[in-house]
Design an enzyme around this catalytic site. Sequence first.
Site, short mmCIF file in Angstrom:
data_model
loop_
_atom_site.label_atom_id
_atom_site.label_comp_id
_atom_site.label_asym_id
_atom_site.label_seq_id
_atom_site.Cartn_x
_atom_site.Cartn_y
_atom_site.Cartn_z
N CYS B 81 0.84 -1.21 0.00
CA CYS B 81 0.00 0.00 0.00
C CYS B 81 0.88 1.26 0.00
O CYS B 81 1.61 1.48 -0.96
CB CYS B 81 -0.99 -0.03 1.15
SG CYS B 81 -2.34 1.15 0.93
N HIS B 192 -3.91 -4.87 -0.37
CA HIS B 192 -3.47 -5.44 0.91
C HIS B 192 -3.54 -6.97 0.83
O HIS B 192 -4.60 -7.54 1.03
CB HIS B 192 -4.38 -4.95 2.04
CG HIS B 192 -4.16 -3.52 2.39
ND1 HIS B 192 -3.26 -3.12 3.35
CD2 HIS B 192 -4.69 -2.39 1.89
CE1 HIS B 192 -3.27 -1.81 3.43
NE2 HIS B 192 -4.13 -1.34 2.56
N GLU B 194 -2.60 -9.08 2.91
CA GLU B 194 -2.96 -9.64 4.22
C GLU B 194 -4.45 -9.55 4.49
O GLU B 194 -4.93 -10.11 5.46
CB GLU B 194 -2.15 -8.94 5.32
CG GLU B 194 -2.62 -7.54 5.70
CD GLU B 194 -2.20 -6.41 4.75
OE1 GLU B 194 -1.71 -6.71 3.65
OE2 GLU B 194 -2.39 -5.24 5.12
#
Lengths: 257, 210
Positions: B81, B192, B194
């Site tokens: 990001c 993202h 994750e």
Amino acid sequence: MLATRIIPCLDVQNGRVVKGTHFLNLRDAGDPVERAALYDAQGADELVFLDITASHEKRDLMFDYARRVAEEVFIPFCVGGGIKTVEDFRRILKTGADKASINTAAVSNPELITECSKNFGAQCVVVAIDPKKTGTTPSGWEVYIHGGRTPTGLDALDWVREMEDRGAGEIMLTSMDADGTLAGYDIPLTHAVTQLVNIPVIASGGAGTLAHIYEAITEGGAQAALVSSIVHYGTHTVGEIKDYLADRGIPVRRVSI
Amino acid sequence: MKVAIIDYGMGNLRSVEKAFHKVGMGGAFITDDPAAVASADKAVLPGDGAFDSTMLSLRRSGVDDIVLEFIASGRPFLGICVGMQVLLTSSEEGDPDARGLDVVPGRVHRFPHQPGLKIPQIGWNTLNFVPDSPLGVDLPGQNSAEGGPMAYFLHSYYCAPDNPADIAATTEYGVPFCSALHRDNVWATQFHPEKSGPVGLAILRNFARL
């Protein structure tokens, strides 16, 4: 192409998921982390936890389940309820939440939105707004706070615009008139807000059928739909909602099973 | 294998750590210790918020030099990001004089004003990896008729590397933009991983295997 999001909303009280009608008559709907894992598996795009725990001593429960959700579920989630300061906001993000939503405190201290947006970025600042049709403001919709108990005299459309100007990244729009009725989202309200602002709007309150969700996106113009009863009590899975939308040409994210 | 997730007081670090653990990388750890980063096999720079304030935090904490030294060593590096955006030269966001790390020549732009295009971009969008990108192999949904793998985005600005060869994946949002980049040992994602479910976990697993 950006997918329209389906976001299960879990109202949490004292560490348990609950659901009521018009913010009243709460029924137990399970453990937050188990529910989160279930909706993740069904293909939920995001999760929202709205904490309605009244007692201050139990507030730490919020941080406990948010932390556990972050450990087990690898999709984004937002936590709201009782955030009053920049420090509260920071604490929630530290648990692993991606966003935090602010409702009442935005009205009592609008500067909080400016500060949070400056400190953490607009992308994680969600402003929750609960309008009700009272006819006492220019647009007819008045902002309510304290979980829908207190009228503010603020015009909902003016308020949405101010929140965008102050750096909100997203609006979570819950119609007080529609919430919990299962009779459909408030389409005129949703449409008025989505046309007004340039930030994403999450439509909330009233979903009882798959067609209601479709209407919130097509007629209401919402970028995301918040769902609660329709998924909490097994009426439909998130996957069924997405199949319905995909069949009608709405871009959605499908998960392969 | 040790994967250092660099802590400079910003970003959602725990989620990144947990996601690496989930894909079997138990050696992923969060650290603000320069020596721990220097001795790691791989390093990850997460980031949320604004370009200029992120650069300020990196400089104040001395992490900018740690990152540059790590990258110069040739070991695999991943920016996430805003941790991707600061790898570029400059940004339209915030202080016009704020300089990035300039590891990948290019500029960070704001999404254009277009009717109906909401900013920030928030949500799941499709990843189009360049052929044979090591980060994009074997992603769930890659061969599906439903439009390919999707990842979670949350941003108002996007990277435009000067050299198209640095682009590892593209995504459409009003304009086509660079959603992942790759230059030598440097990798980065605008989305993202994750928070991108099975697709994101597969991308982190791919990075761990580099």
